[in-house]
Design a protein around this motif. Structure first.
Motif, mmCIF file in Angstrom:
data_model
loop_
_atom_site.group_PDB
_atom_site.id
_atom_site.type_symbol
_atom_site.label_atom_id
_atom_site.label_comp_id
_atom_site.label_asym_id
_atom_site.label_seq_id
_atom_site.Cartn_x
_atom_site.Cartn_y
_atom_site.Cartn_z
ATOM 1 N N ALA A 117 -23.202 -13.316 -21.062
ATOM 2 C CA ALA A 117 -23.965 -14.554 -21.235
ATOM 3 C C ALA A 117 -23.554 -15.598 -20.200
ATOM 4 C CB ALA A 117 -23.728 -15.119 -22.637
ATOM 5 N N PRO A 118 -24.484 -16.038 -19.350
ATOM 6 C CA PRO A 118 -24.177 -17.193 -18.505
ATOM 7 C C PRO A 118 -23.953 -18.421 -19.382
ATOM 8 C CG PRO A 118 -26.504 -16.616 -18.329
ATOM 9 C CD PRO A 118 -25.857 -15.543 -19.142
ATOM 10 N N SER A 119 -23.023 -19.262 -18.980
ATOM 11 C CA SER A 119 -22.611 -20.363 -19.845
ATOM 12 C C SER A 119 -23.771 -21.288 -20.188
ATOM 13 C CB SER A 119 -21.496 -21.168 -19.181
ATOM 14 O OG SER A 119 -21.164 -22.268 -19.992
ATOM 15 N N SER A 120 -23.855 -21.623 -21.468
ATOM 16 C CA SER A 120 -24.901 -22.525 -21.953
ATOM 17 C C SER A 120 -24.667 -23.963 -21.505
ATOM 18 C CB SER A 120 -24.965 -22.467 -23.486
ATOM 19 O OG SER A 120 -23.700 -22.770 -24.052
ATOM 20 N N ARG A 121 -23.488 -24.269 -20.917
ATOM 21 C CA ARG A 121 -23.246 -25.611 -20.386
ATOM 22 C C ARG A 121 -24.321 -26.022 -19.394
ATOM 23 N NH1 ARG A 121 -18.576 -23.111 -20.993
ATOM 24 N NH2 ARG A 121 -16.628 -24.187 -21.504
ATOM 25 N N PHE A 122 -24.835 -25.028 -18.678
ATOM 26 C CA PHE A 122 -25.713 -25.324 -17.550
ATOM 27 C C PHE A 122 -27.149 -24.855 -17.764
ATOM 28 C CE2 PHE A 122 -21.407 -24.087 -16.000
ATOM 29 C CZ PHE A 122 -20.930 -25.375 -15.765
ATOM 30 N N GLY A 123 -27.470 -24.421 -18.975
ATOM 31 C CA GLY A 123 -28.844 -24.008 -19.234
ATOM 32 C C GLY A 123 -28.931 -22.614 -19.839
#
Length: 724
Positions: free
Chosen positions: A307-313
């Motif tokens: 999972a790409p970090s949800s911090r950035f979208g």
């Protein structure tokens, strides 16, 4: 079909039954009758909805277990209409009426560690089964007593969606109708000691924003990629003969809208792509963007590998980022962390109550210094998890390469351990044979499936064959960070110029081993934190000398054999050490020296990208030749860089602030030599010494060459000449 005894009823309603599918759902009782059972604690009334019958269920336990017996000749389709205590109604297909999706071949490949697309089966997948929309959940937890999916769609109640275990595979599965993208969930795991664990999905494609840590159902399959031209070109690319100028970026601190407001992936892509092209970067390397709970870890303590970090979208926002880079001819490299993982309760550690992803023995399974667990690379399902993760980023996100973090910590069993704190391998040695085999497996599969994909090892020891081919008993990496060059060159430059003549070997020693591996020269984030100072503050002298030294350093770097990597902010001389919690100091570009350095950097990288001798033969001695290594008294070195067509560039470096007039340099051919670069130009805030258009060689043998040129060497400078 066995009749439910009170003991089974008790186990079902308390979510303590190993195989709930055995009793729940539709089952044949005899030739003419079927029984349907459902467990729904929030329902008061349950009605069957089908072509056969619309009768009501009988409640056989006050905790919400319902049963109905139907006369029918064969299995039939049906739905369940629930009525809750508040008279609210909801209708759904029965989750216990669906057959398993994770098949025998999946089990076989996973257990053997060769299910390379296992992320397509494990995790949460939005799909249709028998025209029913929903989400298939699958998780590996072989030592669990029971596993349930809990989430926003079932009140986080572990009784409602208890999963089936699929034979001895250790995989649990359930298809839940009506669960869709955006729904949040976790796995509720009952251990053999009856502890209840709430775990995020190891294969989740998306996670909640920290500090929340639930997984999020997300459909990643409908992004419209527009980078086919790049991908086709990449598959045919010979990186060894191409320039490679990598910009290492921390997504949270390159630039911010406001002090505590990140740019999202789309905004970051739109801003970065312009900057990367202006500064002649060929690749961007992102510090870990896989999901991680703690900003302070810089991304190196990962809890969501897929999972790409949800911090950035969202995942699709990150796909936009990669696609934008590719459409502008910028490659994307991810920092990847297979060496260890954190002990956060919601994550991989002791996942099913046992040491599943890690070794149980702390001498093998823990980094004491880092407070993290070490993956068990010898367990097939674990190596499969990591290898499929690497393939996932390559396939699903079109990533162009992985920089593999802390390789040395994986290769050696005694890494950062004292005597008695580690266990030798079966031969009595310190090498981690399972990790070595893991790397060979990883690199072999990536090379086979994704031509042009790069793997880069952050490896600081003399372990042999890191970038040798696997078939030649190497580890199979494409590139290795040149930590020796970085250490020696920085140590040399930090010395006052008056003392450099005593340390000439520090600036020249790298050429002794430069062609033993395929090296990338790396000035990374690690060199500008924890009191090591920023690049400009490492340089000695007054402000003018600091900037002259830094220009000289970069000129040396971009002419030295090896590909290049530079950490963000170093290209315009950020004064402060890197701080993950703040944006770079972009206002410095309004200052004369910083602006001039930025101009210089664009020019030196432009020369690098457009002059083949500076990059075409980086990994073979034929691309490099010393002119003079011995003038330590004046702290001057000179060498040739050559390409495949015998074109060459003369590179000369003066490591002192003393102007050297009438300095003679040997050259291999007679002719007119054009000065193509001088780091001391006034447009770079230099002193403008030694600036000439061109110079004729003389028939005066020098430095073992038949010809020579007589030049002025500017103070603290690097200059390049090429035969006109």
């Amino acid at each position: 079909m066995p009749i439910l005894r009170q003991e089974e009823i008790k186990k079902l309603v308390s979510a303590d039954y190993y195989d709930p599918f055995y009793f729940l759902g539709i089952h044949k009782m005899n030739k003419k009758q079927f029984v349907i059972r459902t467990l729904q604690p929030f329902a008061e009334v349950v009605q069957l909805v089908s072509d056969i019958s619309n009768d009501f269920f009988k409640k056989i336990d006050e905790n919400g277990l319902f049963e109905i017996i139907i006369d029918a000749n064969d299995f039939f389709e049906y739905e369940l209409l629930y009525t809750g205590k508040n008279k609210k109604k909801w209708q759904t297909k029965d989750p216990y009426s669906f057959l398993p999706v994770f098949g025998d071949l999946d089990k076989y490949l996973f257990k053997n560690g060769t299910h390379y697309n296992i992320y397509e089966k494990l995790g949460a997948h939005v799909m249709k089964i028998k025209d029913v929309e929903g989400t298939l959940f699958s998780v590996w937890a072989p030592n669990a007593k029971r596993v349930s999916v809990v989430g926003s769609f079932n009140g986080w109640d572990g009784r409602i969606h208890q999963m089936r275990v699929l034979g001895d595979s250790g995989v649990w599965e359930i298809f839940i109708p009506n669960v869709k993208s955006g729904d949040i969930y976790k796995y509720e795991i009952k251990t053999q000691s009856n502890d209840i664990l709430l775990k995020s999905d190891p294969y989740a494609f998306f996670n909640e924003m920290r500090p929340a840590n639930a997984s999020v159902v997300f459909d990643i399959n409908d992004f419209k990629w527009k980078d086919s031209k790049w991908m086709k070109k990449r598959s045919k690319n010979n990186f060894k003969e191409k320039p490679m100028n990598v910009y290492e970026v921390h997504a949270g601190s390159w630039k911010r809208k406001e002090e505590n407001n990140f740019l999202n992936y789309k905004e970051l892509a739109d801003d970065l792509v312009v900057y990367l092209k202006e500064n002649n970067f060929t690749h961007i390397e992102l510090m870990p963007i896989s999901e991680h709970p703690l900003d302070m870890s810089w991304g190196y303590q990962i809890t969501g590998y897929f999972a790409p970090s949800s911090r950035f979208g969202t995942p699709k926002d990150f796909m936009y980022f990669v696609d934008k880079m590719h459409r502008n001819n910028i490659g994307v490299i991810l920092d990847w962390v297979p060496g260890h993982f954190p002990k956060d309760e919601h994550s991989l550690g002791r996942f099913d109550g046992t040491a599943l992803y890690e070794h149980k023995d702390p001498r093998l399974g823990e980094h004491i210094d880092w407070g993290t667990y070490i993956f068990n690379y010898g367990r097939n399902e674990v190596s499969n998890f990591l290898i499929s993760n690497a393939l996932f980023w390559a396939k699903i996100y079109h990533i162009d390469g992985l920089r593999v973090d802390a390789v040395a910590s994986m290769l050696y069993l005694d890494y950062s351990r004292k005597d008695g704190e580690w266990i030798p391998n079966k031969y009595g040695g310190r090498e981690n044979l399972e990790a070595i085999e893991f790397f060979k497996h990883l690199n072999s599969i990536l090379k086979n499936d994704f031509p042009g994909f790069l793997t880069i090892a952050e490896e600081s020891t003399s372990f042999p064959g890191v970038t040798q081919k696997v078939e030649n008993n190497g580890l199979g990496f494409d590139l290795k960070w040149n930590m020796g060059w970085m250490h020696d060159s920085l140590e040399y430059f930090e010395k006052e110029p008056i003392y450099r003549k005593y340390h000439q070997n520090e600036i020249t020693f790298s050429m002794v081993y430069s062609f033993s591996e395929n090296f990338i020269l790396s000035i990374s984030h690690d060199e500008v934190v924890y009191g090591k100072k920023s690049m400009i503050e490492k340089m000695p002298g007054d402000l003018w000398q600091k900037f002259a030294n830094l220009r000289l350093y970069y000129t040396f770097m971009y002419s030295h054999p090896g590909k290049k990597l530079l950490f963000m902010g170093s290209e315009f001389a950020q004064y402060k050490e890197w701080d993950f919690n703040h944006s770079l100091d972009w206002h410095l570009l309004n200052e004369e020296y910083n602006y001039s350095l930025s101009k210089f950097f664009k020019d030196i990288t432009n020369i690098y990208l457009n002059k083949k001798p500076l990059y075409e033969i980086d990994f073979d001695p034929t691309g490099f030749e010393w002119i003079d290594i011995n003038d330590s008294e004046n702290s001057i070195i000179s060498f040739l860089r050559k390409d495949n067509n015998n074109n060459f560039i003369v590179c000369i470096f003066n490591f002192t602030p003393v102007i050297r007039e009438n300095y003679r340099i040997g050259v291999p051919k007679s002719g007119i030599y054009k000065q193509i670069f001088n780091s001391d130009k006034d447009i770079y805030s230099g002193s403008n010494w030694g600036i000439i258009e061109e110079i004729n060689s003389e028939n005066i043998p020098w430095h073992g060459k038949d010809f020579s040129i007589n030049i002025t060497l500017p103070p603290l400078s690097g200059i390049f000449f090429e035969l006109k």
